[in-house]
Write a protein that holds these residues in place. Sequence first.
Motif, short mmCIF file in Angstrom:
data_model
loop_
_atom_site.label_atom_id
_atom_site.label_comp_id
_atom_site.label_asym_id
_atom_site.label_seq_id
_atom_site.Cartn_x
_atom_site.Cartn_y
_atom_site.Cartn_z
N ASP A 1 42.56 49.03 40.17
CA ASP A 1 42.79 47.74 39.52
C ASP A 1 43.44 46.78 40.51
OD1 ASP A 1 41.87 48.25 36.88
OD2 ASP A 1 43.62 49.52 36.58
N ALA A 2 42.94 45.57 40.57
CA ALA A 2 43.53 44.55 41.43
C ALA A 2 43.84 43.31 40.59
CB ALA A 2 42.57 44.17 42.56
N GLU A 3 44.91 42.63 40.99
CA GLU A 3 45.19 41.34 40.36
C GLU A 3 45.63 40.35 41.42
OE1 GLU A 3 47.86 41.22 36.88
OE2 GLU A 3 48.44 39.25 37.64
N LEU A 4 45.12 39.13 41.32
CA LEU A 4 45.39 38.08 42.31
C LEU A 4 46.10 36.94 41.61
CD1 LEU A 4 41.73 38.08 43.71
CD2 LEU A 4 43.65 39.51 44.46
N TYR A 5 47.41 36.83 41.85
CA TYR A 5 48.18 35.78 41.20
C TYR A 5 48.35 34.57 42.12
CZ TYR A 5 51.91 33.04 39.28
OH TYR A 5 52.63 31.98 38.79
N THR A 6 47.85 33.44 41.72
CA THR A 6 47.96 32.22 42.53
C THR A 6 49.31 31.56 42.26
OG1 THR A 6 45.57 31.90 42.30
CG2 THR A 6 46.87 30.00 43.03
N GLU A 7 50.04 31.31 43.37
CA GLU A 7 51.35 30.67 43.27
C GLU A 7 51.29 29.41 42.40
OE1 GLU A 7 53.88 32.17 44.81
OE2 GLU A 7 55.48 30.71 44.48
N ASP A 8 52.27 29.29 41.53
CA ASP A 8 52.42 28.13 40.64
C ASP A 8 51.36 28.00 39.55
OD1 ASP A 8 54.74 27.33 41.93
OD2 ASP A 8 53.63 26.15 43.40
N SER A 9 50.46 29.02 39.43
CA SER A 9 49.47 28.94 38.35
C SER A 9 50.12 29.28 37.00
CB SER A 9 48.31 29.89 38.62
OG SER A 9 48.75 31.24 38.56
N LEU A 10 51.17 30.09 37.03
CA LEU A 10 51.90 30.45 35.81
C LEU A 10 50.99 30.97 34.71
CD1 LEU A 10 54.46 27.51 35.85
CD2 LEU A 10 54.88 29.89 36.48
N THR A 11 50.01 31.73 35.12
CA THR A 11 49.13 32.40 34.17
C THR A 11 48.63 33.67 34.86
OG1 THR A 11 47.13 32.19 32.85
CG2 THR A 11 47.13 31.06 34.96
N THR A 12 48.39 34.72 34.09
CA THR A 12 47.97 35.99 34.69
C THR A 12 46.80 35.77 35.64
OG1 THR A 12 48.76 37.32 32.85
CG2 THR A 12 47.03 38.28 34.20
N GLY A 13 46.89 36.35 36.82
CA GLY A 13 45.89 36.11 37.85
C GLY A 13 44.57 36.78 37.56
N ARG A 14 43.61 36.52 38.45
CA ARG A 14 42.29 37.12 38.37
C ARG A 14 42.41 38.65 38.46
NH1 ARG A 14 37.29 35.58 40.56
NH2 ARG A 14 35.81 37.28 40.21
N GLN A 15 41.78 39.35 37.52
CA GLN A 15 41.82 40.81 37.51
C GLN A 15 40.46 41.39 37.86
OE1 GLN A 15 43.46 41.39 33.53
NE2 GLN A 15 45.49 41.71 34.44
N ILE A 16 40.46 42.38 38.74
CA ILE A 16 39.21 42.99 39.20
C ILE A 16 39.36 44.50 39.14
CG2 ILE A 16 37.55 43.16 41.10
CD1 ILE A 16 39.13 40.61 42.24
N ARG A 17 38.37 45.19 38.59
CA ARG A 17 38.40 46.65 38.62
C ARG A 17 37.31 47.14 39.57
NH1 ARG A 17 39.54 51.31 34.19
NH2 ARG A 17 41.63 50.60 34.73
N PHE A 18 37.74 47.95 40.57
CA PHE A 18 36.78 48.54 41.51
C PHE A 18 36.51 49.98 41.12
CE2 PHE A 18 38.83 45.19 43.97
CZ PHE A 18 37.74 44.56 44.57
N HIS A 19 35.32 50.25 40.63
CA HIS A 19 34.93 51.64 40.38
C HIS A 19 34.52 52.29 41.69
CE1 HIS A 19 35.06 51.49 35.98
NE2 HIS A 19 34.78 50.22 36.13
N ALA A 20 34.46 53.62 41.69
CA ALA A 20 34.09 54.34 42.92
C ALA A 20 32.71 53.91 43.39
CB ALA A 20 34.14 55.84 42.69
N THR A 21 31.88 53.46 42.47
CA THR A 21 30.50 53.07 42.82
C THR A 21 30.36 51.57 43.06
OG1 THR A 21 30.05 52.87 40.46
CG2 THR A 21 29.49 54.97 41.49
N ASP A 22 31.47 50.84 43.04
CA ASP A 22 31.40 49.40 43.32
C ASP A 22 30.79 49.19 44.71
OD1 ASP A 22 32.77 46.53 42.66
OD2 ASP A 22 32.93 47.00 44.80
N PRO A 23 29.76 48.35 44.83
CA PRO A 23 29.07 48.22 46.13
C PRO A 23 30.01 47.77 47.25
CG PRO A 23 27.84 47.11 44.38
CD PRO A 23 29.14 47.51 43.78
N TYR A 24 30.93 46.84 46.97
CA TYR A 24 31.82 46.38 48.04
C TYR A 24 32.78 47.48 48.46
CZ TYR A 24 35.10 43.73 50.82
OH TYR A 24 35.89 43.31 51.85
N PHE A 25 33.35 48.19 47.47
CA PHE A 25 34.27 49.29 47.79
C PHE A 25 33.54 50.38 48.58
CE2 PHE A 25 36.81 53.08 46.06
CZ PHE A 25 37.73 53.00 47.09
#
Lengths: 244, 244
Positions: free
Chosen positions: A196-220
């Motif tokens: 699980d990854a989360e990207l919190y942008t400074e000063d956005s004050l809202t939960t950041g973008r969430q990404i789940r990488f499965h073992a079969t994720d092409p980029y991973f």
Amino acid sequence: MTYGVGIRLNKGLVFMSDTRTNAGVDNISTFRKMFSWDVPGERAITLMTAGNLATTQAVVSILEERMKAPADRAPSMFEAPTMFQVARIVAATLKEVIATHDKAGQQADSAFHATMILGGQISGGPSRLFLIYPEGNFIEAGAETPFFQIGETKYGRPILVRAYDPDMTFEQAVKLLLVSFDSTIKANLSVGAPLDAELYTEDSLTTGRQIRFHATDPYFETISNSWGDALKDALDQMPDFKLD
Amino acid sequence: MTYGVGIRLNKGLVFMSDTRTNAGVDNISTFRKMFSWDVPGERAITLMTAGNLATTQAVVSILEERMKAPADRAPSMFEAPTMFQVARIVAATLKEVIATHDKAGQQADSAFHATMILGGQISGGPSRLFLIYPEGNFIEAGAETPFFQIGETKYGRPILVRAYDPDMTFEQAVKLLLVSFDSTIKANLSVGAPLDAELYTEDSLTTGRQIRFHATDPYFETISNSWGDALKDALDQMPDFKLD
């Protein structure tokens, strides 16, 4: 075991954690170890956990119950005025849960301990990142130590130490963290995808973008397969040792 | 702590170990942890140690005394007919020394345990590499697991797993091991230079080339300084993650 990393960038905060839990090598499960809460425009809080699953689930449940019942007198993460106060609430809850099990009833062979990474931002202050110990105290990341690791930290540490840069983009940070996680997963059975990854942008004050990488994720899979070759190339590119 | 690695190549065996010993962080010393013996033309044996220094010194001293007094009835590494028998002698000696201290007299806070890597060749057989446990048993390196690590093994493992190749030259192996050691030294205060290396050429039946790398060794410094950049380049060269 577990592997979790939280890093501070100029752009914000990046979190990544695995999802494998195990009691012995023959009792493996998948559990989310990253939890996020926000009051959009006011605060965004993310917590990652490592250690005894019963302990960490209890801590998260207690924190959530307090947020849902604001009439209760116990302090809530949604009312704390600063991230420092949020860290105090999480740390006190963790210490309390561990103490409950440490001193009462049946004793387990393994400890009830847990360690947590807490990050987030509350309106009026900058984003902050904390490492919370089972003893109920905590430290904050600074310019010299801009990231924290929990769980099985050693395999994935050299690449973080060498390649971290506060000016990284989120895309570069995800790449760096996937390499760090892949090195750990390849070496230790107790750490496993999905990640699980989360990207919190400074000063956005809202939960950041969430990404789940499965073992079969092409980029991973690309990272995992090509990092070995990239490392070999890096080694080849270094000057050879000369035996006289 | 300690860090030691022994690897099997088609060309022979390569050993590397650090020299730092510590009892707490305020009691640091330098001790050699690599020991070699040979009967030129007949056998060459190398031993690396990790763990309690009193234990490992006692084991080495007992092994050496037995070799110098061949009239003694205790088995000597110089008389064992095969490397497997040498491993049995070393393992039995290690177990015996630990047992002596574990069960008698004052008890220490830390264990008396030690782990060892043994490699070498005896005329009539191939070179062999063993990992010896404090319990007195041992395992041998094979094609699937062609290297052993002792001590602080985790930081330096990913690069070994990724870049090891049995066809490596000694020069390439030294470069690989220096990178693995440098990653460990950068992360863990209990591992430190100087580093000892030994290069045993298959069928030479004489102690291999020995090299000591001090922290100021120009080649070691080059590796240490440029590996960070090489890693960053390797990361840059990987495809970037794309956020939609």
